[in-house]
Structures are given as structure tokens and as C-alpha cells.
Motif scaffolding. Structure first.
Motif, PDB file in Angstrom:
ATOM      1  N   UNK A  46       6.501  22.291   5.963  1.00 47.87           N
ATOM      2  CA  UNK A  46       5.374  22.870   5.220  1.00 47.87           C
ATOM      3  C   UNK A  46       4.074  22.193   5.641  1.00 47.87           C
ATOM      4  N   UNK A  47       2.951  22.906   5.560  1.00 45.90           N
ATOM      5  CA  UNK A  47       1.676  22.320   5.989  1.00 45.90           C
ATOM      6  C   UNK A  47       1.143  21.250   5.048  1.00 45.90           C
ATOM      7  N   UNK A  48       1.692  21.155   3.844  1.00 50.67           N
ATOM      8  CA  UNK A  48       1.271  20.158   2.864  1.00 50.67           C
ATOM      9  C   UNK A  48       2.384  20.033   1.839  1.00 50.67           C
ATOM     10  N   UNK A  49       2.235  19.113   0.906  1.00 49.05           N
ATOM     11  CA  UNK A  49       3.206  19.032  -0.177  1.00 49.05           C
ATOM     12  C   UNK A  49       3.302  20.382  -0.873  1.00 49.05           C
ATOM     13  N   UNK A  50       4.498  20.780  -1.199  1.00 47.50           N
ATOM     14  CA  UNK A  50       4.712  22.083  -1.814  1.00 47.50           C
ATOM     15  C   UNK A  50       4.298  22.058  -3.288  1.00 47.50           C
ATOM     16  N   UNK A  51       3.652  23.113  -3.737  1.00 48.00           N
ATOM     17  CA  UNK A  51       3.281  23.250  -5.138  1.00 48.00           C
ATOM     18  C   UNK A  51       4.290  24.100  -5.877  1.00 48.00           C
ATOM     19  N   UNK A  52       4.047  24.280  -7.184  1.00 48.73           N
ATOM     20  CA  UNK A  52       4.899  25.156  -7.983  1.00 48.73           C
ATOM     21  C   UNK A  52       6.333  24.666  -8.019  1.00 48.73           C
ATOM     22  N   UNK A  53       7.248  25.597  -8.101  1.00 44.66           N
ATOM     23  CA  UNK A  53       8.666  25.268  -8.091  1.00 44.66           C
ATOM     24  C   UNK A  53       9.233  25.026  -9.469  1.00 44.66           C
ATOM     25  N   UNK A 138       5.151  -8.253   4.883  1.00 42.05           N
ATOM     26  CA  UNK A 138       4.859  -8.176   3.462  1.00 42.05           C
ATOM     27  C   UNK A 138       5.105  -6.756   2.982  1.00 42.05           C
ATOM     28  N   UNK A 139       6.121  -6.584   2.192  1.00 43.70           N
ATOM     29  CA  UNK A 139       6.541  -5.242   1.811  1.00 43.70           C
ATOM     30  C   UNK A 139       6.015  -4.812   0.461  1.00 43.70           C
ATOM     31  N   UNK A 140       5.328  -5.696  -0.238  1.00 41.60           N
ATOM     32  CA  UNK A 140       4.947  -5.358  -1.589  1.00 41.60           C
ATOM     33  C   UNK A 140       3.528  -4.890  -1.761  1.00 41.60           C
ATOM     34  N   UNK A 141       2.697  -4.970  -0.743  1.00 42.50           N
ATOM     35  CA  UNK A 141       1.302  -4.580  -0.895  1.00 42.50           C
ATOM     36  C   UNK A 141       0.729  -4.190   0.445  1.00 42.50           C
ATOM     37  N   UNK A 142      -0.390  -3.507   0.419  1.00 45.30           N
ATOM     38  CA  UNK A 142      -1.084  -3.074   1.622  1.00 45.30           C
ATOM     39  C   UNK A 142      -2.508  -3.598   1.557  1.00 45.30           C
ATOM     40  N   UNK A 143      -2.950  -4.275   2.598  1.00 44.11           N
ATOM     41  CA  UNK A 143      -4.296  -4.828   2.610  1.00 44.11           C
ATOM     42  C   UNK A 143      -5.322  -3.705   2.644  1.00 44.11           C
ATOM     43  N   UNK A 144      -6.511  -3.927   2.060  1.00 43.91           N
ATOM     44  CA  UNK A 144      -7.563  -2.900   2.107  1.00 43.91           C
ATOM     45  C   UNK A 144      -7.858  -2.477   3.538  1.00 43.91           C
ATOM     46  N   UNK A 145      -7.905  -1.185   3.751  1.00 44.08           N
ATOM     47  CA  UNK A 145      -8.180  -0.655   5.081  1.00 44.08           C
ATOM     48  C   UNK A 145      -6.977  -0.585   5.996  1.00 44.08           C
ATOM     49  N   UNK A 146      -5.829  -1.091   5.534  1.00 40.33           N
ATOM     50  CA  UNK A 146      -4.626  -1.044   6.359  1.00 40.33           C
ATOM     51  C   UNK A 146      -4.076   0.376   6.398  1.00 40.33           C
ATOM     52  N   UNK A 147      -3.374   0.732   7.472  1.00 43.19           N
ATOM     53  CA  UNK A 147      -2.789   2.077   7.546  1.00 43.19           C
ATOM     54  C   UNK A 147      -1.708   2.235   6.496  1.00 43.19           C
ATOM     55  N   UNK A 148      -1.383   3.468   6.110  1.00 41.49           N
ATOM     56  CA  UNK A 148      -0.327   3.694   5.122  1.00 41.49           C
ATOM     57  C   UNK A 148       0.999   3.119   5.589  1.00 41.49           C
ATOM     58  N   UNK A 149       1.829   2.743   4.638  1.00 40.57           N
ATOM     59  CA  UNK A 149       3.154   2.235   4.966  1.00 40.57           C
ATOM     60  C   UNK A 149       3.992   3.333   5.616  1.00 40.57           C
ATOM     61  N   UNK A 150       3.860   4.560   5.128  1.00 37.34           N
ATOM     62  CA  UNK A 150       4.624   5.702   5.644  1.00 37.34           C
ATOM     63  C   UNK A 150       3.708   6.676   6.366  1.00 37.34           C
ATOM     64  N   UNK A 151       4.144   7.123   7.531  1.00 39.24           N
ATOM     65  CA  UNK A 151       3.438   8.151   8.286  1.00 39.24           C
ATOM     66  C   UNK A 151       4.022   9.513   7.910  1.00 39.24           C
ATOM     67  N   UNK A 152       3.155  10.486   7.652  1.00 38.24           N
ATOM     68  CA  UNK A 152       3.601  11.846   7.345  1.00 38.24           C
ATOM     69  C   UNK A 152       3.139  12.802   8.437  1.00 38.24           C
ATOM     70  N   UNK A 153       4.052  13.672   8.873  1.00 43.39           N
ATOM     71  CA  UNK A 153       3.759  14.709   9.852  1.00 43.39           C
ATOM     72  C   UNK A 153       4.011  16.057   9.188  1.00 43.39           C
ATOM     73  N   UNK A 154       2.971  16.660   8.640  1.00 41.58           N
ATOM     74  CA  UNK A 154       3.124  17.954   7.972  1.00 41.58           C
ATOM     75  C   UNK A 154       2.987  19.093   8.987  1.00 41.58           C
ATOM     76  N   UNK A 155       3.587  20.226   8.674  1.00 35.50           N
ATOM     77  CA  UNK A 155       3.491  21.398   9.534  1.00 35.50           C
ATOM     78  C   UNK A 155       4.268  21.272  10.820  1.00 35.50           C
TER      79      UNK A 155
END
Length: 454
Positions: A46-53, A138-155
Motif C-alpha cells: 500500500x502507498x501508506x498506512x491503511x485507513x478504515x477497516x 542503544x536500543x531504548x532511545x533515539x538521539x535528536x536528529x537520528x534516523x528512524x530505528x525502522x525503515x519503511x518502504x511503502x508502495x
């Protein structure tokens, strides 16, 4: 083999895991893997998180404990549907029996789209513990400006999997090929990863004799009567078919929202294109031809629906959940369309799979085997609830309908059915994987009430 030798990575580099599917199981697994120092990537067609349902539910100490350990139980409760009972009626609208809200809604019920959003956001930041994962990250926090922990590939979606000694080369419909240490199929009953790595769908998915459909009712409809029809959740049944209408309290503030229609009907396995909603609408309309009550009004709204859900009530049985570096999670491995506690099982499964990977010392084969050994008895018992849900909602005969209604009008019988569901949902002992990985287990109160058996 240690993960450091995989996928051409330098020693100490975090292992990369591709997860196919961004509904529930995928983001939940990504959250836990990120906390344990892996590099999760989630691909979603899907191009983004699915709505409805539909709304989904959680019940029992085990499922609630996992949500609490993720730090999301309080938010899920605050975002609950506020659901009520559904009343079975006759063709004159007279009440015959009521389905208690906890029967379908468990301990907490939430729209699938809301749940997906919560899990997605949590998987991006990875917050909850301040411990370090097994790979020194460090698995419990993300420093300001750091990339997201998880990468998402939509679409995008997976088109091929080629395994080697050091990883899995993955090609995508749109993106460039990449190599991952492990691949997880969390992409539902009609899993692409399962088809590519394990074989065709018909080997694993069994039709249980019924179909289910749902769609949003329009704010304005021919005759203008649909909005008042959905004001009180009701279900009208005839042998082998049920049609219902109602509103989700959580959605009443949405512009143009009038309620939802929900249908269950008996049918032999049908041949249709899952990408052709017009063909699916024709099948539904044919199934309800000649039905009484206000069924024609509801079916008329189907033609303008742009958010139709339609699928067989099915069960997934995969003899072995892993093949090499690829493993299945949630509905792809042990799904049941309705009534099989699939959402709760997926959340528990993500917790167990990530925990076993985190404690396996780099041996994915041992992790996959322990994941299946710990989880299979639990999810198999949960799946059994899906086997009879079609017959319960749309009994084949009027005598069976009367027996169903009599049971629902008997408080002792209802209490026994609810207790059985609670027992099934709680029937698994959870390892404290965060503590085993060197961290301190989080509180299981999460601002939403204490959890027994956590």
C-alpha cells in the motif's frame, strides 16, 4: 554462524531484517527488533498506512502483557472503539438476542487502522527501555536528529527471494535489489513471501465455508434511511447469511461517517479476482438476493463503496514456519480470517520471534525453531475459534439460529463461552526477553491498569 558474517557486513554491524507487511505483525516485530539492536526494514504494498477497516481486539493476560511491555497498552485503551452489543433481530426489527460487547471486543477493542498507526509510530522511535541490545547498540532511545530505528518502504512489494550462505537477495517491484540477513513474511493470509519461499497459497489456506464482507455506509444514500438504520447495531439473519449495520463510537466525529455494513454468508469456494472490487460486489449482491428486512437498502450502498473488504473465512496451516533465512509471522503462518484471535496471536508472535532472535547468539535456525516450538501450540488453539465463527454468525438452518439465540439469552452459557476465550488467549507462558537481553523489564501497568500474569 554469527550475524557478523552475514550479507557482507563488517563485524559488529547490526543484522538487517526485511519484514513484508505493515499492518500489525510487521510493525510490532520491527519495534522489538529495533530495541534488540537489529536493523528492521518494512516493505508494504500500500502507498501508506491503511485507513478504515474492521475493529480488532485483545484479550487475556498474555496478549495484554505484551502490549504493556511495548508501552502501548494505555494508548490502545484510550483509542478504543467504545463498542457496544450487537442485537440479532427478526424481519420486523424485533430483538431476538444480543451479542455482548466483550464477546467480539475482548478486553480492549481498537480499529485496525488505529492499531497500525500506534505500532508504526512506536517502531520508528523504538522507545521504552534504556537497555543496550546484544549488539552494543542503544536500543531504548533515539538521539535528536537520528534516523528512524525502522525503515519503511511503502508502495512496493517483494518479487523474488534468492538465498545464499550470507543472506537473502531480495528484488522488489519498484525498488532496487537489496540483500538482507533475514526475511520475515508478515503479509497476511495471502502472503507473497509465503508464496515465494514456501509454495502456492492453495497448499496452506483452507476455505471454511463462509465469506465475510464489510464497507462504510454513505452519509447520503437512496431513500436517506441508512443513517438511522445504523444508529443501533443490529444483525438480521436468514439461514446461511447475516447482514448487519452499526456505528463505531470512535469514528462518529469523522466527516461523512454514517456507519458500517458487515456481512457473513455461506458459500463454496468462489473464484474471483481479489483486485477487482466490482466483481466482488456482484458476488455479495447475488448472495443476498431476495433477503428480507432492510437488506436491499444495505446492499444498494455497496455499489458506491470504495473501501470494500471481502474475503473467505479461511484458516492457514503451514507445516513449518521457516525455510532457511525466511520465516513467517502472524496470519501468513497461522491466520484465521475471523474469530481466531489473529491480531492478539500476531502481537504475541512478534514478541516471541524477536526475543528468540535476540537471544540466539546469531543462530537464526535455532531462533526460528524455538519460536515455532513455543508458539505453535498456542496459536493452534486460538485458531480453533475461527473454525465455527461462520456457523455461529450465520447458522445454516432456522433451528440452528434459534439454538444460537437461546444460548446468547442464557447468562450462564454466555459466561462459559467468554471464559473459554479468555483461557485460550492466556494459555502461554511468556519469557522475559528484555531482561534476558541485559535490560530491565518495563512496568506492566503502562498507565492503563495492572496486568495479571505479565
Amino acid at each position: 554462524m554469527a550475524y557478523g558474517a552475514m550479507a557482507g557486513r563488517a563485524a559488529g554491524e547490526r543484522p538487517a531484517v526485511l519484514i513484508s507487511g505493515a499492518s500489525v505483525a510487521g510493525p510490532a516485530l520491527a519495534y522489538w527488533l529495533g530495541r534488540y539492536g537489529f536493523r528492521p526494514t518494512v516493505v508494504e504494498v500500500a502507498p501508506a498506512l491503511r485507513g478504515g477497516g474492521f475493529a480488532v481486539d485483545f484479550r487475556g493476560a498474555a496478549q495484554l502483557a505484551v502490549l504493556a511491555r511495548m508501552g502501548v497498552l494505555g494508548e490502545i485503551r484510550r483509542s478504543g472503539t467504545g463498542g457496544g452489543p450487537m442485537h440479532f433481530i427478526d424481519d420486523q426489527g424485533r430483538q431476538l438476542a444480543s451479542l455482548p460487547p466483550e464477546f467480539a471486543g475482548g478486553d480492549v477493542e481498537i480499529l485496525r487502522s488505529e492499531l497500525s498507526r500506534i505500532l508504526y509510530e512506536r517502531s520508528l522511535c523504538g522507545r521504552s527501555l534504556n537497555e543496550y541490545g546484544p549488539y552494543g547498540v542503544a536500543a531504548g532511545s533515539v538521539a535528536p536528529g537520528a534516523p528512524p530505528v525502522t525503515e519503511y518502504l511503502f508502495g512496493d512489494s517483494v518479487t523474488s527471494l534468492t538465498e545464499s550462505e550470507d543472506g537473502v537477495r531480495v528484488t522488489f517491484e519498484r525498488g532496487a535489489p537489496r540483500t538482507f540477513d533475514l526475511v520475515v513474511g508478515a503479509d497476511g493470509l495471502h502472503s507473497t513471501v509465503r508464496r515465494l519461499a514456501f509454495g502456492p497459497e492453495e497448499r496452506f489456506v483452507s476455505h471454511l465455508g463462509y465469506y465475510v464482507a464489510g464497507w462504510d455506509l454513505p452519509a447520503a444514500a437512496p431513500g436517506g434511511g441508512v443513517r438511522d438504520l445504523a444508529a443501533r447495531p443490529v444483525g438480521y439473519g436468514e439461514p446461511g447469511r447475516l447482514v448487519s449495520a452499526g456505528r463505531t463510537a470512535r469514528r462518529t466525529g469523522e466527516a461523512g461517517y454514517a456507519g458500517e455494513a458487515f456481512c457473513v454468508f455461506a458459500a463454496a469456494e468462489l473464484t474471483y479476482d481479489r483486485r477487482d472490487p466490482t466483481a466482488q460486489k456482484k458476488l455479495i449482491a447475488q448472495a443476498y438476493a431476495g433477503a428480507g428486512w432492510r437488506t436491499p437498502e444495505l446492499i444498494e450502498t455497496l455499489w458506491g463503496a470504495c473501501d470494500l473488504y471481502f474475503d473467505a473465512i479461511s484458516r492457514v496451516d503451514v507445516p513449518r514456519w521457516s525455510a532457511g533465512r525466511t520465516v513467517l509471522l502472524g496470519d501468513a503462518a497461522y491466520g484465521a480470517t475471523v474469530g481466531g484471535m489473529g491480531t492478539g496471536s500476531a502481537i504475541v508472535g512478534a514478541y516471541v520471534l524477536a526475543g528468540e532472535l535476540a537471544t540466539a547468539g546469531g543462530d537464526h535456525r535455532a531462533a526460528f525453531a524455538r519460536y515455532e516450538r513455543r508458539l505453535r501450540p498456542y496459536v493452534t488453539r486460538c485458531q480453533e475459534g475461527g473454525r465455527g465463527v461462520g456457523e455461529f454468525l450465520a447458522p445454516a438452518t432456522r433451528e440452528a439460529m434459534a439454538a444460537r439465540n437461546a444460548a446468547l439469552n442464557d447468562p450462564a452459557a454466555v459466561a462459559a463461552m467468554l471464559a473459554q476465550g479468555q483461557d485460550l488467549a492466556a494459555d502461554i507462558a511468556l519469557e522475559n526477553y528484555p531482561a534476558r537481553c541485559g535490560g530491565v523489564a518495563p512496568s506492566v501497568t503502562d498507565g492503563g491498569g495492572s496486568i495479571r500474569g505479565a
